[in-house]
Design a protein around this motif. Structure first.
Motif, mmCIF file in Angstrom:
data_model
loop_
_atom_site.group_PDB
_atom_site.id
_atom_site.type_symbol
_atom_site.label_atom_id
_atom_site.label_comp_id
_atom_site.label_asym_id
_atom_site.label_seq_id
_atom_site.Cartn_x
_atom_site.Cartn_y
_atom_site.Cartn_z
ATOM 1 N N LEU A 134 12.684 -0.938 -9.654
ATOM 2 C CA LEU A 134 12.094 -2.012 -8.848
ATOM 3 C C LEU A 134 11.732 -3.240 -9.684
ATOM 4 C CD1 LEU A 134 11.084 -3.042 -6.077
ATOM 5 C CD2 LEU A 134 8.848 -2.098 -6.692
ATOM 6 N N PRO A 135 11.115 -3.079 -10.876
ATOM 7 C CA PRO A 135 10.768 -4.280 -11.653
ATOM 8 C C PRO A 135 11.978 -5.158 -12.006
ATOM 9 C CG PRO A 135 9.526 -2.410 -12.458
ATOM 10 C CD PRO A 135 10.538 -1.871 -11.490
ATOM 11 N N GLN A 136 13.102 -4.532 -12.314
ATOM 12 C CA GLN A 136 14.289 -5.328 -12.659
ATOM 13 C C GLN A 136 14.823 -6.071 -11.437
ATOM 14 O OE1 GLN A 136 15.488 -5.928 -15.815
ATOM 15 N NE2 GLN A 136 16.594 -7.509 -14.667
ATOM 16 N N CYS A 182 0.865 -1.183 0.000
ATOM 17 C CA CYS A 182 0.000 0.000 0.000
ATOM 18 C C CYS A 182 0.902 1.234 0.000
ATOM 19 C CB CYS A 182 -0.904 -0.006 1.226
ATOM 20 S SG CYS A 182 -1.922 -1.495 1.342
ATOM 21 N N CYS A 183 0.973 1.903 -1.138
ATOM 22 C CA CYS A 183 1.888 3.025 -1.329
ATOM 23 C C CYS A 183 1.224 4.345 -0.953
ATOM 24 C CB CYS A 183 2.357 3.076 -2.776
ATOM 25 S SG CYS A 183 3.263 1.583 -3.272
ATOM 26 N N ASP A 184 2.044 5.403 -0.847
ATOM 27 C CA ASP A 184 1.520 6.692 -0.407
ATOM 28 C C ASP A 184 1.030 7.577 -1.548
ATOM 29 O OD1 ASP A 184 3.911 7.433 -1.501
ATOM 30 O OD2 ASP A 184 4.712 8.385 0.296
ATOM 31 N N GLY A 185 1.090 7.116 -2.780
ATOM 32 C CA GLY A 185 0.557 7.914 -3.872
ATOM 33 C C GLY A 185 1.001 7.422 -5.238
ATOM 34 N N THR A 186 0.408 8.001 -6.265
ATOM 35 C CA THR A 186 0.706 7.590 -7.637
ATOM 36 C C THR A 186 2.136 7.931 -8.041
ATOM 37 O OG1 THR A 186 -0.168 9.663 -8.516
ATOM 38 C CG2 THR A 186 -1.705 7.847 -8.319
ATOM 39 N N LYS A 187 2.673 9.039 -7.534
ATOM 40 C CA LYS A 187 4.056 9.409 -7.876
ATOM 41 C C LYS A 187 5.044 8.378 -7.336
ATOM 42 C CE LYS A 187 3.406 14.380 -8.338
ATOM 43 N NZ LYS A 187 3.746 15.719 -7.821
ATOM 44 N N THR A 188 4.778 7.881 -6.141
ATOM 45 C CA THR A 188 5.652 6.853 -5.571
ATOM 46 C C THR A 188 5.606 5.585 -6.417
ATOM 47 O OG1 THR A 188 5.395 7.709 -3.332
ATOM 48 C CG2 THR A 188 6.099 5.422 -3.530
ATOM 49 N N ILE A 189 4.417 5.172 -6.816
ATOM 50 C CA ILE A 189 4.274 3.963 -7.635
ATOM 51 C C ILE A 189 5.042 4.112 -8.937
ATOM 52 C CG2 ILE A 189 2.640 2.561 -8.966
ATOM 53 C CD1 ILE A 189 0.611 3.044 -6.704
ATOM 54 N N GLN A 190 4.835 5.224 -9.627
ATOM 55 C CA GLN A 190 5.528 5.432 -10.899
ATOM 56 C C GLN A 190 7.029 5.559 -10.707
ATOM 57 O OE1 GLN A 190 4.137 5.020 -13.986
ATOM 58 N NE2 GLN A 190 2.568 4.256 -12.591
ATOM 59 N N GLY A 191 7.442 6.206 -9.621
ATOM 60 C CA GLY A 191 8.869 6.307 -9.333
ATOM 61 C C GLY A 191 9.499 4.946 -9.113
ATOM 62 N N LEU A 192 8.805 4.080 -8.376
ATOM 63 C CA LEU A 192 9.309 2.724 -8.134
ATOM 64 C C LEU A 192 9.453 1.943 -9.437
ATOM 65 C CD1 LEU A 192 7.219 1.908 -4.947
ATOM 66 C CD2 LEU A 192 9.726 2.008 -5.050
#
Length: 198
Positions: free
Chosen positions: A80-82, A65-75
């Motif tokens: 992170l996917p690699q 559970c992330c703190d926002g859309t910017k954090t998700i996109q930044g990750l």
């Protein structure tokens, strides 16, 4: 008419599993708290902890559970996917701005994303990291989820209950799943907030 069933009865009758509370003390420095790098470090620390300590699931499927859309996109954009792929995980995310993401595919509609989540979530051989921000409400049923991680410590009670409910479902594909892990990430400057959540 709504029926109330005691929690212990639901566990006894194999409807749900018990929660196991886990406080993940982060080694993030105070000046990093709230940054993309802090979120990534917390995810890496938590995944490694699950793999080392929680053996009731061979291939973890963890909801963050992330703190926002910017954090998700930044990750997603900052590696992170690699990192996850190198450990055998697929990364999925969904947020209201960018729609869904699955293992490199972007802008996936919510319906297709939920189908992917259900398919991958029901595969006992698949490891998953799922990132979201207030987008997985009632109606999402993925019994394979082994843990939920609160990367943010200020959450709405209804949201928290729904998120915890994602990992308490029994899993017919994994009879060894007898608990769901509920992780709260604690940074050094957030001790009081974490105590309030618990």
């Amino acid at each position: 008419r709504i029926c109330t069933v005691p929690f212990d009865e639901l566990v006894k009758n194999n409807v749900i599993v018990t929660p196991r509370i886990h406080i993940q003390k982060s080694n993030v420095s105070a000046d990093e708290v709230g940054s993309i790098s802090a979120a990534k470090k917390a995810i890496v620390e938590t995944v490694k902890h699950y793999e080392k300590n929680f053996f009731n699931v061979e291939n973890h499927k963890i909801l963050f559970c992330c703190d926002g859309t910017k954090t998700i996109q930044g990750l997603i954009n900052e590696g992170l996917p690699q990192w996850a792929k190198n450990r055998g995980y697929k990364v999925l995310s969904i947020d209201s701005v960018n729609n869904g993401y699955c293992d490199g595919d972007r802008n996936i509609g919510k319906r297709q994303f939920l189908e992917l989540l259900r398919d991958l979530g029901s595969d006992p051989s698949q490891k998953l990291i799922v990132l979201h921000h207030s987008m997985l409400s009632e109606g999402v049923d993925v019994p394979g989820m082994s843990g939920v991680v609160f990367l943010r410590n200020s959450v709405d009670m209804i949201f928290a209950v729904q998120a915890i409910g994602r990992v308490l479902r029994t899993d017919k594909n994994n009879p060894q799943k007898n608990y769901g892990v509920v992780t709260i990430v604690q940074h050094d400057d957030q001790i009081e907030q974490v105590e309030e959540m618990v």
